[in-house]
Design an enzyme around this catalytic site. Sequence first.
Site, PDB file in Angstrom:
ATOM      1  N   THR A  12      78.024  40.152   8.648  1.00 12.26           N
ATOM      2  CA  THR A  12      77.972  39.343   9.877  1.00 12.26           C
ATOM      3  C   THR A  12      78.438  40.134  11.092  1.00 12.26           C
ATOM      4  O   THR A  12      77.861  40.023  12.174  1.00 12.26           O
ATOM      5  CB  THR A  12      78.871  38.095   9.722  1.00 12.26           C
ATOM      6  N   SER A  54      76.099  41.266   2.699  1.00 11.49           N
ATOM      7  CA  SER A  54      76.844  41.675   1.501  1.00 11.49           C
ATOM      8  C   SER A  54      76.483  40.842   0.277  1.00 11.49           C
ATOM      9  O   SER A  54      76.876  41.172  -0.841  1.00 11.49           O
ATOM     10  CB  SER A  54      78.354  41.659   1.753  1.00 11.49           C
ATOM     11  N   THR A  85      81.576  39.599   4.616  1.00  9.19           N
ATOM     12  CA  THR A  85      82.760  38.957   4.019  1.00  9.19           C
ATOM     13  C   THR A  85      82.480  38.339   2.653  1.00  9.19           C
ATOM     14  O   THR A  85      83.400  38.171   1.861  1.00  9.19           O
ATOM     15  CB  THR A  85      83.311  37.847   4.947  1.00  9.19           C
ATOM     16  N   ASP A  86      81.204  38.009   2.396  1.00 10.78           N
ATOM     17  CA  ASP A  86      80.925  37.202   1.201  1.00 10.78           C
ATOM     18  C   ASP A  86      81.291  37.904  -0.106  1.00 10.78           C
ATOM     19  O   ASP A  86      81.732  37.259  -1.054  1.00 10.78           O
ATOM     20  CB  ASP A  86      79.445  36.783   1.173  1.00 10.78           C
TER      21      ASP A  86
END
Length: 332
Positions: A12, A54, A85-86
Amino acid sequence: MKKILLLGTGGTIASEMSPDGLTPELGPQQLLRYVPAVSQLCEVDCLSLFSIDSTNITPAHWQEITRVLRDRYDDYDGFVISHGTDTMAYTAAALSYMVQGAQKPIILTGAQKPINYDSTDSKLNLLDAFTCACSNIIHGVCIVFSGRVILGTRARKTCSKSFAAFSSINYPELANLHDGRLMCYIEPEHRPVPRFYDKLDTQVGLVKMIPGTDFELLDFLLQRKDALVVECFGVGGLPSYDDDRLFETVRRYTEEGKFLVMTTQVQNEGSDLSVYEVGHRLKSNRRVLEAYDMTTEAALAKIMWILGQTKDAEEVARRFYTPVAHDILYRG
Ligand code: ASP
């Protein structure tokens, strides 16, 4: 001035809006332009490794990051990896096993909102990540996010939208950042020589127990995998139901050389198989390991790393219960 290598991987933080939703577009050099204060902290070289959401990260990407860290290790004082972040907690866990004992900071960061949005956490997270990468106290693999410094083996994404997206599980945060100041509470493990590991056994699966889990699910996965991480209920155990077929399936496949790692789907406080009969009866099986207070992400990455080095049951157990970067504290 310290020299830091910024590795771009997407996420992101580097995304722009497209008709189909957010998609990574910006390289690490472009990210840096949004945070000019970094140039007062250090000299930065940039390397765009990949540019992906990710969600699409695989163990091959962890190996690629590890190769770059190994090849460039001596050229820099620290490393910042911008990442979606995932799956950041999985990457942080994997890198903690693939790069052990690093005395330099290897900092993962990202954001919940793209860097070109008016309201974004990207700039602060990136600046904080560089502050940590330049520090003389932080070393090894950490996630820096929303002012928190979290060990790579202890991180988990616990909020899908809020800026404070990551928590440290069953372990305190190493440090906090306020207005660019680093307050360090715990010094991570320090070893003079880093060790890099390239080999992983990626034939590892993860299954979550639900009320009524069918033995065929375990059978299907154990047939295809070298190891299975099982997220049990509570402190842990396997349902016996009326026919004991889940236990029978585990017995059969572990006799064939497969491994099981029992963990809990409860986020905090970890497992303890010895408490209930449904767990205790697995304790005598030396190919059934227990994650105790480890995160699922760390347990998964650790067994991939171990089985990449050895398949000997005793050695697998010895390595699994030997702490790496404070990944396990409680061992029964
Ligand atoms: N889907 C994005 C990713 O993991 C989410 C993020 O970066 O926050 O790449």
